[in-house]
Design a protein around this motif. Structure first.
Motif, PDB file in Angstrom:
ATOM      1  N   VAL A  26      18.620   7.665  29.831  1.00 49.92           N
ATOM      2  CA  VAL A  26      17.671   8.520  30.532  1.00 49.92           C
ATOM      3  C   VAL A  26      17.313   9.674  29.603  1.00 49.92           C
ATOM      4  O   VAL A  26      18.203  10.415  29.167  1.00 49.92           O
ATOM      5  N   GLU A  27      16.038   9.795  29.281  1.00 50.04           N
ATOM      6  CA  GLU A  27      15.555  10.849  28.380  1.00 50.04           C
ATOM      7  C   GLU A  27      16.324  10.854  27.057  1.00 50.04           C
ATOM      8  O   GLU A  27      16.557  11.908  26.454  1.00 50.04           O
ATOM      9  N   GLY A  28      16.713   9.650  26.618  1.00 50.41           N
ATOM     10  CA  GLY A  28      17.388   9.533  25.332  1.00 50.41           C
ATOM     11  C   GLY A  28      18.888   9.734  25.374  1.00 50.41           C
ATOM     12  O   GLY A  28      19.534   9.704  24.322  1.00 50.41           O
ATOM     13  N   PHE A  29      19.461   9.907  26.554  1.00 45.05           N
ATOM     14  CA  PHE A  29      20.895  10.134  26.676  1.00 45.05           C
ATOM     15  C   PHE A  29      21.546   9.028  27.502  1.00 45.05           C
ATOM     16  O   PHE A  29      20.957   8.551  28.483  1.00 45.05           O
ATOM     17  N   PRO A  30      22.771   8.619  27.125  1.00 42.83           N
ATOM     18  CA  PRO A  30      23.488   7.630  27.935  1.00 42.83           C
ATOM     19  C   PRO A  30      23.985   8.292  29.212  1.00 42.83           C
ATOM     20  O   PRO A  30      24.606   9.354  29.173  1.00 42.83           O
ATOM     21  N   VAL A  31      23.708   7.673  30.340  1.00 40.71           N
ATOM     22  CA  VAL A  31      24.112   8.225  31.629  1.00 40.71           C
ATOM     23  C   VAL A  31      25.067   7.246  32.294  1.00 40.71           C
ATOM     24  O   VAL A  31      24.786   6.040  32.371  1.00 40.71           O
ATOM     25  N   PRO A  32      26.223   7.728  32.778  1.00 45.49           N
ATOM     26  CA  PRO A  32      27.183   6.843  33.447  1.00 45.49           C
ATOM     27  C   PRO A  32      26.673   6.432  34.825  1.00 45.49           C
ATOM     28  O   PRO A  32      26.268   7.269  35.634  1.00 45.49           O
ATOM     29  N   VAL A  33      26.695   5.138  35.080  1.00 40.83           N
ATOM     30  CA  VAL A  33      26.215   4.584  36.347  1.00 40.83           C
ATOM     31  C   VAL A  33      27.230   3.560  36.835  1.00 40.83           C
ATOM     32  O   VAL A  33      27.805   2.813  36.034  1.00 40.83           O
ATOM     33  N   ASP A  34      27.470   3.518  38.126  1.00 37.11           N
ATOM     34  CA  ASP A  34      28.375   2.536  38.705  1.00 37.11           C
ATOM     35  C   ASP A  34      27.650   1.216  38.893  1.00 37.11           C
ATOM     36  O   ASP A  34      26.482   1.183  39.316  1.00 37.11           O
ATOM     37  N   ASN A  35      28.329   0.106  38.588  1.00 37.41           N
ATOM     38  CA  ASN A  35      27.677  -1.197  38.728  1.00 37.41           C
ATOM     39  C   ASN A  35      27.830  -1.807  40.114  1.00 37.41           C
ATOM     40  O   ASN A  35      27.410  -2.938  40.353  1.00 37.41           O
ATOM     41  N   ARG A  36      28.419  -1.046  41.060  1.00 38.86           N
ATOM     42  CA  ARG A  36      28.522  -1.516  42.441  1.00 38.86           C
ATOM     43  C   ARG A  36      27.371  -0.951  43.276  1.00 38.86           C
ATOM     44  O   ARG A  36      26.799   0.081  42.942  1.00 38.86           O
ATOM     45  N   LEU A  37      27.078  -1.613  44.368  1.00 31.15           N
ATOM     46  CA  LEU A  37      25.996  -1.167  45.234  1.00 31.15           C
ATOM     47  C   LEU A  37      26.407   0.037  46.076  1.00 31.15           C
ATOM     48  O   LEU A  37      27.591   0.263  46.335  1.00 31.15           O
ATOM     49  N   HIS A  38      25.425   0.797  46.506  1.00 29.28           N
ATOM     50  CA  HIS A  38      25.616   1.886  47.460  1.00 29.28           C
ATOM     51  C   HIS A  38      25.265   1.358  48.840  1.00 29.28           C
ATOM     52  O   HIS A  38      24.141   0.926  49.091  1.00 29.28           O
ATOM     53  N   ARG A  39      26.256   1.379  49.740  1.00 22.40           N
ATOM     54  CA  ARG A  39      26.078   0.885  51.110  1.00 22.40           C
ATOM     55  C   ARG A  39      25.551  -0.551  51.158  1.00 22.40           C
ATOM     56  O   ARG A  39      24.818  -0.938  52.060  1.00 22.40           O
ATOM     57  N   ASN A  40      25.923  -1.353  50.151  1.00 24.13           N
ATOM     58  CA  ASN A  40      25.512  -2.761  50.096  1.00 24.13           C
ATOM     59  C   ASN A  40      23.998  -2.936  50.075  1.00 24.13           C
ATOM     60  O   ASN A  40      23.483  -4.008  50.394  1.00 24.13           O
ATOM     61  N   ILE A  41      23.270  -1.872  49.704  1.00 22.91           N
ATOM     62  CA  ILE A  41      21.822  -1.923  49.811  1.00 22.91           C
ATOM     63  C   ILE A  41      21.138  -1.745  48.467  1.00 22.91           C
ATOM     64  O   ILE A  41      20.249  -2.517  48.103  1.00 22.91           O
ATOM     65  N   THR A  42      21.526  -0.735  47.723  1.00 25.89           N
ATOM     66  CA  THR A  42      20.786  -0.353  46.530  1.00 25.89           C
ATOM     67  C   THR A  42      21.765  -0.003  45.420  1.00 25.89           C
ATOM     68  O   THR A  42      22.910   0.372  45.697  1.00 25.89           O
ATOM     69  N   PRO A  43      21.362  -0.141  44.157  1.00 27.52           N
ATOM     70  CA  PRO A  43      22.269   0.263  43.085  1.00 27.52           C
ATOM     71  C   PRO A  43      22.736   1.702  43.251  1.00 27.52           C
ATOM     72  O   PRO A  43      21.982   2.559  43.707  1.00 27.52           O
ATOM     73  N   ALA A  44      23.987   1.949  42.897  1.00 26.46           N
ATOM     74  CA  ALA A  44      24.572   3.276  43.079  1.00 26.46           C
ATOM     75  C   ALA A  44      23.811   4.314  42.258  1.00 26.46           C
ATOM     76  O   ALA A  44      23.125   4.001  41.284  1.00 26.46           O
ATOM     77  N   PHE A  45      23.951   5.571  42.659  1.00 26.51           N
ATOM     78  CA  PHE A  45      23.194   6.645  42.041  1.00 26.51           C
ATOM     79  C   PHE A  45      24.125   7.575  41.270  1.00 26.51           C
ATOM     80  O   PHE A  45      25.307   7.703  41.575  1.00 26.51           O
ATOM     81  N   THR A  46      23.567   8.241  40.280  1.00 26.96           N
ATOM     82  CA  THR A  46      24.290   9.240  39.499  1.00 26.96           C
ATOM     83  C   THR A  46      23.671  10.604  39.770  1.00 26.96           C
ATOM     84  O   THR A  46      22.470  10.801  39.545  1.00 26.96           O
ATOM     85  N   VAL A  47      24.487  11.532  40.273  1.00 24.47           N
ATOM     86  CA  VAL A  47      24.023  12.890  40.548  1.00 24.47           C
ATOM     87  C   VAL A  47      24.961  13.877  39.852  1.00 24.47           C
ATOM     88  O   VAL A  47      26.014  13.504  39.346  1.00 24.47           O
TER      89      VAL A  47
END
Length: 450
Positions: free
Chosen positions: A275-296
């Motif tokens: 993201v914007e040239g930087f590696p961002v940690p993201v979980d590979n599991r779904l959020h609430r079985n609906i959508t890819p997990a989010f990083t905040v």
């Protein structure tokens, strides 16, 4: 002044409280859905970046930003802190010692009660209140927590009425059995209790008595955090936590000797997105079985402010901050994103660095895109400024400083779309402001001398 005039004057508060109630009802409905179970497939790796590197190797090139502990509290810092403390002065119930989750809304969770304890500790360090008052506030709240009925006699319910201490649903109505428990919320509370023991040793027996009542073993299994949820009137156990929140909660539980090796370990569930040239940690599991997990930003700034970064979380936090700074540099749009309350429908959103399959996505509980609700969040700006103290974080503070209301506290922030104020005023935001200002003077709370 006439009743009609008073009603008109109070209409903004009444509208917000009604809206908040509607939002909480929505959350309650979503509890019926599957939530973050462990046996779900990873989402498709669309828009994959850095896929030729192992996830952890992608962060080895990130030089952690130096921490910006100044060792002092300026007059401006103190003024900002006094605004934040006004929220707690306004919203603490004198009988129970608990604090409203949002301004004048008498419901709370264990997460927000933990935030209140952090706020009191920070206010004490900053000299906003006398030490005797700080200790009395926490003592009264712990006494209430000790007496409150637990869900199925096991662990704290997901929500409680601030005025009565009763189990409630998400609309703040009494419920006979309760909603279940949130392992993440309770872990945040456990971490706050660890801070209480450190800063107020006289309260250690009260903390120990409370911890004996809670059956914390029920929410830890094979090193993971386990939540309890009602499904078809039956108690269901679900793994809780995604990268960031999971490791923050694991640290909290480890303060009391719990083995959280799988929750703290990220490699099995970590993927990287650029993201914007930087590696961002993201979980590979779904959020609430609906959508890819989010990083905040939130779990990373909590980790830094309260416990102090470890080598991994310091790199992760640096990358997440740098991506937000880079977005501003490339677009001119101030960026300080995290989860936040909203003062309009749907009343809560996750403003992510990466989430739902894309950078800068803003999502509802259901995983719907709500990019028009992206907020430049007050708590994130204060936290990044305390942790890293860059020219960019100072610019964030300069732009958000006019929002502080000496009579109510700090609101959530500014809507990016039109520059209007997100006027929701909450426990979490004002607690983070206080913790951030205490960090500037003392460093991580767990290391600050009482």
């Amino acid at each position: 002044m006439s009743f009609r005039e008073n009603l008109i004057k109070a209409r903004s508060h009444l509208i917000f409280l009604a809206a908040l109630g509607c939002g909480l009802v929505t959350v309650m409905a979503l509890e019926k859905q599957d939530v973050e179970a462990t046996n779900i497939a990873a989402p498709p790796q669309e828009n994959a970046a850095l896929e030729d590197l192992s996830a952890m190797a992608a962060f080895e090139a990130i030089a952690p930003l130096p921490l910006a502990v100044t060792g002092e509290t300026t007059a401006q810092d103190l003024a900002f802190a006094q605004i934040a403390w006004r929220y707690f002065a306004n919203n603490t119930n004198a009988d129970t010692g608990l604090v409203n989750s949002a301004d004048k809304y008498p419901s709370t969770t264990m997460w927000e009660t933990g935030s209140y304890f952090i706020a009191v500790i920070s206010a004490d360090l900053l000299g906003l209140i006398e030490r005797d008052e700080a200790q009395a506030r926490i003592s009264l709240a712990i006494d209430t927590l000790t007496k409150m009925r637990l869900f199925d006699g096991i662990l704290p319910n997901k929500a409680y009425n601030v005025q009565t201490g009763e189990l409630v649903d998400y609309s703040n109505k009494p419920t006979d059995r309760g909603l279940g428990w949130s392992a993440l919320d309770i872990a945040r509370m456990v971490g706050a209790l660890g801070q209480v023991k450190h800063h107020f040793p006289d309260l250690a027996p009260q903390v120990a008595g409370l911890m004996e009542i809670w059956d914390l073993d029920q929410m830890v299994n094979d090193g993971r955090l386990i939540g309890g949820n009602i499904a078809d009137d039956k108690l269901r156990y679900d793994q809780e936590g995604r990268v960031g929140y999971e490791q923050y909660a694991a640290k909290a539980m480890m303060l009391f000797g719990y083995d959280m090796y799988r929750a703290y370990h990220t490699e099995e569930t970590l993927m990287v997105r650029e993201v914007e040239g930087f590696p961002v940690p993201v979980d590979n599991r779904l959020h609430r079985n609906i959508t890819p997990a989010f990083t905040v930003s939130e779990p990373y700034v909590f980790d830094g402010l309260e416990f102090g970064f470890d080598a991994r979380s310091h790199r992760f936090a640096t990358a997440i901050y740098k991506a937000q700074e880079a977005r501003f540099q490339s677009t001119g749009i101030l960026t300080a994103v995290s989860e936040s309350h909203l003062d309009e429908a749907p009343y809560f959103a996750y403003s992510s660095v990466w989430g739902g399959g894309a950078p800068w996505a803003v999502m509802s509980f259901k995983g719907e895109r709500l990019d028009s609700k992206r907020t430049i969040t007050t708590k994130t700006a204060f936290a990044w400024d305390a942790l890293f103290g860059t020219d960019y974080t100072r610019e964030l503070i300069t732009n958000l400083a006019p929002l502080g209301d000496p009579e109510r506290g700090w609101p959530e922030g500014i809507y990016e779309a039109d520059g209007s104020t997100n006027g929701s005023v909450t426990t979490n935001t004002n607690a983070v402001v206080l913790a951030s200002l205490a960090f500037k003077a003392y460093g991580p709370l767990i290391r600050a001398e009482p």
